[in-house]
Scaffold this motif. Structure first.
Motif, PDB file in Angstrom:
ATOM      1  N   GLY A  71       3.738 -11.711   8.140  1.00 50.77           N
ATOM      2  CA  GLY A  71       3.253 -11.494   6.586  1.00 50.77           C
ATOM      3  C   GLY A  71       3.826  -9.743   6.932  1.00 50.77           C
ATOM      4  O   GLY A  71       3.060  -8.993   6.202  1.00 50.77           O
ATOM      5  N   LYS A  72       4.339  -9.283   7.933  1.00 47.70           N
ATOM      6  CA  LYS A  72       4.830  -7.973   7.985  1.00 47.70           C
ATOM      7  C   LYS A  72       5.468  -7.070   6.694  1.00 47.70           C
ATOM      8  O   LYS A  72       5.522  -5.592   6.514  1.00 47.70           O
ATOM      9  N   SER A  79      -0.559  -8.086   5.995  1.00 52.35           N
ATOM     10  CA  SER A  79      -0.350  -9.660   7.417  1.00 52.35           C
ATOM     11  C   SER A  79      -2.059 -10.132   8.176  1.00 52.35           C
ATOM     12  O   SER A  79      -3.009 -10.987   8.847  1.00 52.35           O
ATOM     13  N   TYR A  82      -4.274 -11.275   5.848  1.00 48.67           N
ATOM     14  CA  TYR A  82      -4.269 -13.352   6.598  1.00 48.67           C
ATOM     15  C   TYR A  82      -4.394 -13.907   7.082  1.00 48.67           C
ATOM     16  O   TYR A  82      -5.161 -14.810   6.612  1.00 48.67           O
ATOM     17  N   CYS A  83      -4.118 -12.908   7.924  1.00 50.94           N
ATOM     18  CA  CYS A  83      -4.285 -13.852   9.503  1.00 50.94           C
ATOM     19  C   CYS A  83      -5.780 -13.952   9.733  1.00 50.94           C
ATOM     20  O   CYS A  83      -6.424 -15.073  10.082  1.00 50.94           O
TER      21      CYS A  83
END
Length: 424
Positions: A71-72, A79, A82-83
């Motif tokens: 997602g970077k 990102s 999200y993780c």
């Protein structure tokens, strides 16, 4: 080690990583409700359980980094968030589900004890193994997966050799979509994002430096793993569709698999399968807790204290959630999955595309659009459908909880076209 040997070695490792024993309860229930439409259900289920996870591995083959790299291009902060959200969903839902499956398949039929007692003992052992990182569990897992696969394939083959003549009529209005959405419950797309980074780390440890070589190994290994899952998932859906008249309307997901095992290989064989599945569930739960604790440990400069705190929190949450029945855990997972899957699928597809089409601007446009248009799907779980009717009627596919698909595709096309025009 030759490349061919590596491909099969990592292919089987990926298969074992994706093959959560809890997932075995999902295809039979789909088959039970699908009847003659089982093949449409199977196609939908395969899209979210084999095709999209395979594409996530292709994305890792291209990126060759960590799961944070997925997602970077939206932004590093996005990102990370999200993780974290993804891991929180995993620990609150699929991890406790392994305890619930173990209780309903192996403990309750033999001992009749309460699910809370099972959950307490189960996660106490999970914590013990997670803190000690016992090699015994990895050895056990190495042998468990092939044994379970052999048992399941035996059941499928025996059942499909001479299926009954009568098949129960299906009760699914949209078999293809129902299969696709039920595939969310396997968490295979999310697992692909996690597992791909694990394979990258393993290849790097083996000293492989060639980008193209690693890319080929990951892609081929992923195909082997997904093909194995395809055979098992499709086989179970078809088998239960043919034997659906053998079960009552009130049958549960776990009782279906247990009943199917006993029908095909007898009471002793059925009990053996339930014990094997329970052991495999346990290894999955330990792997989830260790992965989450390791993730936060790395965020906090390899702090062992952080690892301990996260592992304990995970197991406490597991005790609470794991005391509920499997059906309840699956039902309450729906809004979380309707939230995380549109974002996850968007990231997976964008990471597979060439960089000239998947620029940071395109990533942001597609992910934001997918998120915004998935909101009605999530709200539909909590609010009366009538209150959202005016919105749902306007958004294509929103009636099928897929309202994000076409808007995200449109956002991708428009953003790419604008980029190309600005370059000229």
């Amino acid at each position: 080690m030759s490349d061919t040997k590596r491909v099969f070695l990592f292919g089987f490792a990926l298969f074992a990583g994706f093959f959560g024993a809890g997932n075995l309860i999902l295809p039979p229930f789909l088959g039970f409700n699908s009847g003659p439409d089982w093949w449409l259900v199977a196609i939908g289920f395969m899209i979210t359980t084999t095709v999209i996870p395979l594409l996530s591995l292709f994305g890792h083959a291209k990126l060759q980094g960590t799961m944070l790299d997925f997602g970077k291009k939206v932004s590093p902060k996005f990102s990370l968030i999200y993780c974290v959200v993804m891991f929180l969903i995993i620990i609150v839902l699929p991890a406790p589900r392994t305890a619930a499956v173990t209780h309903e398949m192996a403990i309750a039929p033999l001992f009749g004890t309460s699910p809370l007692l099972t959950s307490c003992i189960y996660f106490a052992l999970v914590l013990l193994f997670a803190l000690n990182r016992s090699k015994a569990l990895s050895i056990l897992g190495k042998y468990l997966t092939p044994i379970i696969v052999i048992m399941v394939l035996t059941i499928v083959v025996l059942g499909l050799v001479s299926p009954p003549d009568l098949m129960r009529l299906g009760n699914l209005k949209t078999p293809l979509v129902d299969g696709l959405l039920e595939g969310y419950q396997t968490y295979d797309a999310i697992a692909g994002i996690v597992m791909g980074s694990v394979i990258i780390i393993s290849l790097n440890k083996e000293g492989l430096k060639s980008y193209s070589e690693k890319k080929k190994i990951i892609a081929k290994s992923g195909f082997i793993a997904m093909f194995g899952l395809f055979i098992i998932y499709a086989g179970l859906i078809a088998l239960v569709a043919f034997y659906s008249n053998s079960f009552s309307e009130e049958t549960t997901r776990t009782s279906l698999l247990l009943g199917l095992s006993k029908t095909m290989i007898g009471d002793i064989g059925g009990t053996f399968v339930s014990v094997l599945v329970s052991l495999a569930c346990f290894t999955t739960a330990v792997a989830i807790v260790v992965s989450l604790a390791d993730f936060f440990k790395e965020l906090y400069n390899q702090s062992e204290k952080t690892y301990l705190i996260v592992a304990v929190i995970c197991c406490v949450v597991g005790v609470v959630m794991g005391s509920y029945d499997v059906g309840f855990i699956i039902d309450i997972a729906i809004p979380a999955l309707l939230f995380i899957y549109p974002i996850s699928v968007s990231l997976i597809l964008l990471n597979v595309l060439p960089d000239k089409w998947a620029t940071p601007i395109v990533f942001r446009a597609v992910v934001i659009t997918a998120f915004v248009f998935s909101i009605p799907d999530v709200l539909g779980y909590f609010m009366p459908k009538e209150s959202l009717k005016s919105i749902v009627d306007v958004i294509p596919l929103a009636h099928y909880s897929l309202g994000w698909v076409l808007p995200a595709l449109l956002a991708f096309i428009i953003t790419v076209l604008i980029q190309n025009l600005l370059k000229k």
